[in-house]
Design a protein around this motif. Structure first.
Motif, PDB file in Angstrom:
ATOM      1  N   GLU A   2      -3.453  -6.276  -0.516  1.00  0.00           N
ATOM      2  CA  GLU A   2      -3.169  -7.562   0.121  1.00  0.00           C
ATOM      3  C   GLU A   2      -4.244  -8.595  -0.237  1.00  0.00           C
ATOM      4  OE1 GLU A   2      -0.611  -8.639   1.442  1.00  0.00           O
ATOM      5  OE2 GLU A   2       0.469  -7.081   2.539  1.00  0.00           O
ATOM      6  N   ARG A   3      -5.507  -8.144  -0.274  1.00  0.00           N
ATOM      7  CA  ARG A   3      -6.593  -9.058  -0.639  1.00  0.00           C
ATOM      8  C   ARG A   3      -6.430  -9.524  -2.092  1.00  0.00           C
ATOM      9  NH1 ARG A   3      -9.349 -13.291  -0.028  1.00  0.00           N
ATOM     10  NH2 ARG A   3     -11.487 -13.265  -0.808  1.00  0.00           N
ATOM     11  N   ALA A  38       3.864   5.936   2.019  1.00  0.00           N
ATOM     12  CA  ALA A  38       3.375   6.204   3.382  1.00  0.00           C
ATOM     13  C   ALA A  38       4.519   6.201   4.396  1.00  0.00           C
ATOM     14  CB  ALA A  38       2.344   5.150   3.762  1.00  0.00           C
ATOM     15  N   GLY A  39       5.756   5.970   3.939  1.00  0.00           N
ATOM     16  CA  GLY A  39       6.907   5.980   4.847  1.00  0.00           C
ATOM     17  C   GLY A  39       7.140   4.678   5.572  1.00  0.00           C
ATOM     18  N   ARG A  41       4.998   0.308  -3.541  1.00  0.00           N
ATOM     19  CA  ARG A  41       5.002   1.755  -3.777  1.00  0.00           C
ATOM     20  C   ARG A  41       4.138   2.481  -2.752  1.00  0.00           C
ATOM     21  NH1 ARG A  41       3.411   1.183  -9.537  1.00  0.00           N
ATOM     22  NH2 ARG A  41       5.266   0.616 -10.741  1.00  0.00           N
ATOM     23  N   THR A  42       2.967   1.888  -2.449  1.00  0.00           N
ATOM     24  CA  THR A  42       2.055   2.510  -1.479  1.00  0.00           C
ATOM     25  C   THR A  42       2.705   2.578  -0.108  1.00  0.00           C
ATOM     26  OG1 THR A  42       0.150   1.702  -2.702  1.00  0.00           O
ATOM     27  CG2 THR A  42      -0.229   2.340  -0.425  1.00  0.00           C
ATOM     28  N   ASP A  91      -5.868   7.513   0.275  1.00  0.00           N
ATOM     29  CA  ASP A  91      -6.288   6.626   1.364  1.00  0.00           C
ATOM     30  C   ASP A  91      -5.376   5.399   1.360  1.00  0.00           C
ATOM     31  OD1 ASP A  91      -7.543   5.134   3.262  1.00  0.00           O
ATOM     32  OD2 ASP A  91      -9.573   5.381   2.462  1.00  0.00           O
ATOM     33  N   HIS A  92      -4.129   5.589   1.850  1.00  0.00           N
ATOM     34  CA  HIS A  92      -3.099   4.541   1.764  1.00  0.00           C
ATOM     35  C   HIS A  92      -3.442   3.309   2.613  1.00  0.00           C
ATOM     36  CE1 HIS A  92      -0.814   7.414  -0.448  1.00  0.00           C
ATOM     37  NE2 HIS A  92      -0.568   8.212   0.602  1.00  0.00           N
ATOM     38  N   ALA A  93      -4.034   3.507   3.759  1.00  0.00           N
ATOM     39  CA  ALA A  93      -4.326   2.375   4.649  1.00  0.00           C
ATOM     40  C   ALA A  93      -5.306   1.416   3.992  1.00  0.00           C
ATOM     41  CB  ALA A  93      -4.879   2.894   5.981  1.00  0.00           C
ATOM     42  N   ARG A  94      -6.425   1.982   3.444  1.00  0.00           N
ATOM     43  CA  ARG A  94      -7.390   1.107   2.782  1.00  0.00           C
ATOM     44  C   ARG A  94      -6.791   0.500   1.512  1.00  0.00           C
ATOM     45  NH1 ARG A  94     -12.696   4.224   1.675  1.00  0.00           N
ATOM     46  NH2 ARG A  94     -13.296   2.196   0.794  1.00  0.00           N
ATOM     47  N   ALA A  95      -5.948   1.253   0.846  1.00  0.00           N
ATOM     48  CA  ALA A  95      -5.307   0.738  -0.373  1.00  0.00           C
ATOM     49  C   ALA A  95      -4.454  -0.487  -0.050  1.00  0.00           C
ATOM     50  CB  ALA A  95      -4.447   1.812  -1.028  1.00  0.00           C
TER      51      ALA A  95
END
Length: 909
Positions: free
Chosen positions: A839-840, A868-869, A863-864, A830-834
């Motif tokens: 960031e938080r 995710a490109g 890295r994330t 789940d890259h988006a939530r990661a």
């Protein structure tokens, strides 16, 4: 006995003079002496002492004053007799200087040669008559006596103008300033100037008086002035006799380098310029270099005087020499200082003369020597600041600092040759560093290098290593270039209390000290310390990092060589007990302030209770976390030296308390090697004390720093030893912290044990009732569960930990929890939530001023993004991470930028 009224009211006996006090007694004596030998009515005395509004009880006070005069002032030399209606001062008239002044004036009126009695009469004056006495009668008497003196000066000047016109000009010039509308005074001055051959000045004087009369009174000059004007016109503007042109500047320095900005400022200077700075910084060299460059601008000549050995309150001893250089014969130099100053300034009028006053010790010392005439320049060098001259004389003030590194190298090269320096550039830079870029120190070492051309630079640099505590490498048989002697000239002028503070500063560990640390060293209140700092600042013996010594954020530093001198003076002057007490107070300041800073920055950290601080110690009080962090950043520079000094002084509790007080801050910012050195010294101290808690804390500090450096075996050993110590102490919370810290290095030394240590920490925190620790351990357990693929439980643990930490308000721990959540989400795909969670986490670390975990989080965020490109976002995250490492001075910044470069240009990878 002589009763003196022509100046301060004083009594002179056997060449000893003492003032008459209190002022009412002085007034009573003056009122009686005004009419010595005659009865003064009581009403007259009362009016002279109290004026028109005579208070009730004044008569009783008068009787008390009369008794005081009889018994305590006059004694056996005179008396105050009571007569019908008044009192009489029973002394011979010759015993009152006023009566003698008037007697000499009468004698002069009948003498064929009035000059000697008039000279004797004027010599009785010592300033304004009845100086300082209040009241209407004293003021009227003062004006009357000044007018009488004016008449005597006029008569005397007329008798000497023909034979000694210079002396007449010297006496009449100040009189003309006091009586600008008196035509007789102006006429006498014009005649004296003309007789001296200075007809152009005489004409200018006439024009000035004529203008003043017209502006002030609306009248033309009277008979006397018109007569002298006609005489000037009749005789014509006679050429003045050729006057000598003094050239007193010392020889020019061939090896002068740098100081371009300062030379440019001097070129645009005012009529008076003061160059100040610490001893040995090159003030005289700068002034002399500029003076030789510009000597043609002063065709009237150059005068020079070294004032360092003269009385700091009086430079008038130089006047006769200056007057002689300007062409005044020794026999014609007036005896009084006031007359000499008047003559000096008259001689400078109309000429362009440079006056260089070297090593001035005070504003009063240079006051009589200032060249105030238009076109003249007075250049003053001083080890002390002379700000009053900017007000009283419009002086420009130039502060001189040590040379830049480049100019210091140029100075050394100019003395010994660039070839020799180039042969060992590293040693050359070390020599410059040991000399503190102080020109005098560099010149002393350069002279030795010239004498010992066979000596390698590395050998000279090695000799200078002891300069931090010993000035012997800068000693010389010539006191002019012995650094101790030069520093001593500034030190000897300090008040005793300021000198004592200066000696205390010799044991300063870091580059500078905050104000409250200085107050603790001195065992004085902060306000009193500020005043002493001002003395040291004006003497240019200290360096202030804020705009004002009165600022609460002032930091006080010493040049390295001045600090060595201060330490020498402390060893020579103060007992070992006194020095040890000062060291104890400074260490107390740092221990207690570090504890206060720890409480402000890390409120959830376990506390250590230091010993009661010594009397006289002033501790920092922090308004908030940001202020405490700034203090930590400034003071951590000196921590290794302070801990070492505490251990060497046998103050072992101070040593480990200092290490503990700074540990959390330094663990978050590095540098790790320095932490290892500090904690090793602290551990030795704790071992000597036999304090198991202290030993455990130090082992923990060594373990945490070792883990950051990758010294995993040593880190695990220190953690194990700390845990072992805590098991016997029944301190579950402290032991729990150790299990938490152990998880990272143990993963690389004994893999598989990490989760067990995290769960043991959780158990111990729960046992000790530490809610924050429990949440941190839960997050830690979640992280290690993720490492073995238990993602569901890991996410549940970390999410629960994040909520607990948010509720508890522990932002730094919450940041770690968000980082763990992001890591688990990323592993689950789940890259988006990661990304959002990373960031938080980075945001929280930034708010906490915690750059190291922020950097690690940003590396993982990159890295994330890369996985995710999202190349642009990955590059941005890694650049932010590299900047965090840069701020810490950590070489990991290079690895992050290499990874960034590989992503932006795959061919490089």
């Amino acid at each position: 006995m002589m009763i003196r009224l022509l100046g301060p009211v004083e009594l002179e006996r056997a060449d000893q003079t003492r003032p008459v006090r209190p002022p009412q007694a002085a007034l009573a004596l003056a009122a009686l002496a005004w009419e010595a030998g005659r009865v003064v009515p009581v009403e007259t005395l009362l009016a002279r002492i109290w004026g028109e509004r005579i208070p009730s009880g004044a008569r009783n006070t008068l009787y008390t004053l009369i008794t005081h005069l009889r018994r305590d002032v006059l004694g056996d030399d005179g008396d105050v007799l009571h007569r019908t209606g008044g009192y009489l001062l029973d002394v011979d008239e010759s015993a009152v200087d006023l009566a003698r002044f008037r007697h000499l004036a009468e004698r002069a009126a009948a003498a064929e040669d009035p000059g000697p009695p008039l000279s004797e009469a004027l010599a009785l004056w010592r300033g304004d008559p009845l100086t300082g006495l209040p009241g209407e009668w004293a003021e009227r008497a003062r004006r009357r006596l000044c007018d009488e003196r004016k008449e005597i000066v006029l008569r005397w000047a007329r008798t000497v103008t023909a034979g000694d016109p210079a002396a007449a000009v010297a006496a009449l010039s100040p009189l003309a300033e006091d009586y600008p509308l008196d035509e007789l005074v102006a006429a006498a001055l014009i005649e004296a100037l003309h007789a001296w051959g200075r007809t152009a000045e005489a004409l200018a004087c006439f024009a000035g008086v004529r203008r003043t009369l017209a502006e002030e009174l609306g009248v033309e000059p009277g008979t006397a002035l018109r007569r002298v004007h006609r005489m000037l016109l009749r005789d014509g503007e006679t050429a003045e006799p050729e006057r000598p042109v003094p050239a007193q500047l010392p020889g020019h320095l061939e090896c002068f380098v740098g100081r371009k900005a300062e030379l440019d400022r001097l070129a645009a200077t005012a009529a008076v310029c003061v160059i100040s700075g610490p001893p040995g910084v090159g003030k005289s060299s700068l002034a002399l270099h500029w003076a030789h460059q510009h000597r043609d601008d002063f065709p009237g000549g150059q005068l020079h005087a070294h004032l360092g050995t003269l009385d700091p309150a009086d430079g008038s001893a130089v006047l006769p020499r200056f007057l002689g250089a300007l062409g005044v014969a020794e026999t014609r130099i007036p005896s009084g200082v006031e007359a000499q100053v008047g003559l000096y300034r008259s001689l400078l009028a109309g000429r362009r003369v440079l006056v260089m006053l070297d090593d001035a010790r005070g504003a009063d010392q240079v006051a009589p020597l200032l060249a105030t005439a238009p076109g003249c320049l007075t250049m003053i060098t001083s080890r002390t600041e002379l700000p009053s001259l900017s007000v009283t004389a419009g002086a420009s003030l130039l502060h001189l600092d040590v040379l830049s590194g480049q100019d210091a190298h140029r100075l050394l090269a100019a003395r010994v040759g660039e070839t020799r320096l180039a042969a060992d550039p590293e040693a050359a830079e070390l020599i410059i560093d040991r000399c503190g870029r102080l020109p005098l120190a560099l010149s002393i070492v350069a002279a030795r290098m010239v004498r010992r051309a066979d000596l390698p630079l590395a050998g000279i640099a090695a000799d200078l290593e002891r300069a931090e505590t010993d000035l012997e490498p800068f000693a010389d048989t010539d006191p002019a270039i012995d650094l101790r002697v030069v520093f001593g000239r500034s030190y000897r002028d300090l008040p005793d209390e300021a000198a004592r503070l200066f000696r205390r500063l010799g044991r300063q560990a870091g580059p500078d000290l905050p104000l409250r640390a200085v107050a603790s060293l001195a065992a004085l209140p902060v306000e009193r310390t500020r005043k002493l700092i001002d003395h040291l600042d004006r003497a240019n013996l200290v360096e202030l990092s804020s705009l004002s010594a009165l600022s609460p954020h002032s930091r006080l530093g010493l040049h390295d060589l001045l600090r060595a001198y201060a330490a020498e003076q402390a060893r020579a002057t103060d007992s070992r007990t006194v020095r040890r007490a000062a060291t104890r107070r400074l260490l107390d300041y740092y221990v207690h302030s570090a504890c206060a800073a720890s409480a402000a920055c890390y409120p959830h950290r376990e506390r250590v209770k230091p010993d009661r601080r010594a009397r006289g110690v002033t501790v920092e009080r922090f308004a908030g976390r940001a202020e405490a962090l700034r203090w930590y950043a400034a003071e951590s520079v000196a921590l290794p030296a302070m801990v070492a000094e505490a251990a060497e002084a046998g103050l072992d509790r101070h040593a480990w308390h200092l290490a503990w007080g700074f540990a959390e801050f330094m663990q978050r910012t590095g540098p790790w090697e320095e932490i290892l050195r500090v904690q090793a010294v602290a551990l030795d101290a704790a071992t000597r004390l036999g304090d198991r808690v202290a030993q455990a804390c130090c082992h923990s500090g060594l373990a945490r720093a070792g883990a950051k450096l990758g010294h995993d075996q040593e880190a695990v050993a220190h953690f194990d030893r700390a845990i072992e110590l805590h098991r016997d102490l029944d301190e579950p919370v402290l032991e729990a912290h150790l299990h938490l810290g152990l998880t990272v290095p143990v993963s690389r030394v004994r893999p598989g044990e990490e989760l067990g240590h995290a769960l043991r920490a959780l158990e111990l925190f729960q046992q000790g009732g530490d809610a924050i620790g429990e949440a941190r351990a839960l997050n830690n357990a979640g992280w290690w569960r993720a490492q073995i693929g238990e993602y569901g439980q890991a996410l549940a643990d970390c999410t629960h930990a994040q909520r607990l930490l948010a509720d508890l308000g522990y932002a730094q721990g919450e940041g770690h929890a968000w980082d763990s959540i992001a890591y688990v989400l990323d592993a689950m795909g789940d890259h988006a939530r990661a990304v959002t969670c990373y960031e938080r986490a980075a945001e929280l670390f930034k708010e906490c001023g915690d750059p190291y975990p922020a950097a690690e989080t940003l590396v993982r965020l990159g890295r994330t993004h890369a996985a995710a490109g999202n190349t642009a976002a990955a590059l941005d995250a890694w650049e932010r991470a590299a900047q965090c490492y840069d701020a810490l001075g950590d070489t990991k910044a290079q690895a992050v930028r290499a990874r960034r470069a590989a992503l932006s240009d795959p061919a490089q990878g």
